[in-house]
Write an enzyme that holds these catalytic residues in place. Structure first.
Site, PDB file in Angstrom:
ATOM      1  N   HIS A  19       1.015  -1.308   0.102  1.00 39.08           N
ATOM      2  CA  HIS A  19       0.064   0.054   0.084  1.00 39.08           C
ATOM      3  C   HIS A  19       1.074   1.313   0.236  1.00 39.08           C
ATOM      4  CE1 HIS A  19      -3.104  -2.599   2.231  1.00 39.08           C
ATOM      5  NE2 HIS A  19      -3.600  -2.386   1.099  1.00 39.08           N
ATOM      6  N   LYS A  43     -15.678  -7.306   5.909  1.00 38.40           N
ATOM      7  CA  LYS A  43     -14.545  -8.223   6.033  1.00 38.40           C
ATOM      8  C   LYS A  43     -13.928  -8.424   7.574  1.00 38.40           C
ATOM      9  CE  LYS A  43     -12.143  -7.418   1.591  1.00 38.40           C
ATOM     10  NZ  LYS A  43     -10.794  -6.623   1.092  1.00 38.40           N
ATOM     11  N   ARG A  92      -1.871  -5.848  -8.365  1.00 31.93           N
ATOM     12  CA  ARG A  92      -0.257  -6.552  -8.061  1.00 31.93           C
ATOM     13  C   ARG A  92      -0.289  -7.610  -9.206  1.00 31.93           C
ATOM     14  NH1 ARG A  92      -2.777  -7.977  -2.194  1.00 31.93           N
ATOM     15  NH2 ARG A  92      -4.577  -8.281  -3.779  1.00 31.93           N
ATOM     16  N   SER A 130      -2.890  -7.524   2.868  1.00 40.34           N
ATOM     17  CA  SER A 130      -3.142  -7.796   4.449  1.00 40.34           C
ATOM     18  C   SER A 130      -3.554  -8.985   4.988  1.00 40.34           C
ATOM     19  CB  SER A 130      -4.263  -6.512   4.484  1.00 40.34           C
ATOM     20  OG  SER A 130      -3.919  -5.235   4.169  1.00 40.34           O
TER      21      SER A 130
END
Ligand code: PNS
Length: 160
Positions: A19, A43, A92, A130
């Site tokens: 990030h 989440k 990514r 994460s």
């Protein structure tokens, strides 16, 4: 002179070096970058919103044109409120593309004047998320170099 403000939205649970790599790139391109944490994410985050704001604030303190905010509801509404012209998202790997394209096109439908800009983080972060950072740390693996040192401290505090 026209200035360009962008929103970099996400869950940031917690902020990773991937990030931060993207924030550094965004801060060079845009006049102002607002890193925006989604409130009420489905989440089930590990860190509270306050903790995530603190971690992002500390991690981005050296950037003069980056600020941290929270938002709820539609991203396009928050972008309009902020008078932002762009949304920044990272890709990514090709596996990110489908989800990101769906979101970008839905956001375009909702707000045609808001552009989504994709940037790629450094290849050395292409596997960092994460979710995996939390899983590896929880199971006793090293996450050195994948998140800032103070995030590792926070992960330790959460374990105890
Ligand atoms: O870091 P994440 O979890 O991939 O970020 C997802 C996020 C926050 C960018 C996305 O869930 C979002 O924008 N949510 C806000 C609600 C919204 O606008 N939904 C429609 C998007 S197409």
């Amino acid at each position: 002179m026209n200035t360009v403000k962008a929103i970099y939205p996400g869950t940031f649970d917690p902020v990773t070096n991937g990030h931060l790599d993207l924030i550094a790139r965004g801060s060079r391109i845009f006049d102002h970058l607002v890193v925006a944490i989604l409130l009420n994410s489905s989440k089930n985050p590990l860190f509270t919103v306050d903790e995530r704001v603190q971690m992002l604030t500390e991690a981005t303190a050296s950037f003069g044109n980056v600020s941290i905010a929270t938002f709820q509801g539609l991203l396009v509404d928050f972008a309009r409120e902020q008078q932002a012209q762009a949304v920044l998202r990272g890709i990514r790997a090709i596996s990110d593309y489908e989800y990101e394209l769906q979101m970008a096109l839905m956001n375009r439908r909702l707000s045609p004047e808001l552009e989504t800009i994709f940037l790629m983080p450094d290849g050395k972060y292409s596997f960092v998320s994460s979710r995996l950072v939390k899983e590896v740390f929880e199971l006793g693996g090293s996450v050195e170099g994948l998140v800032p040192q103070f995030v590792i401290e926070r992960l330790r505090q959460h374990r105890t």
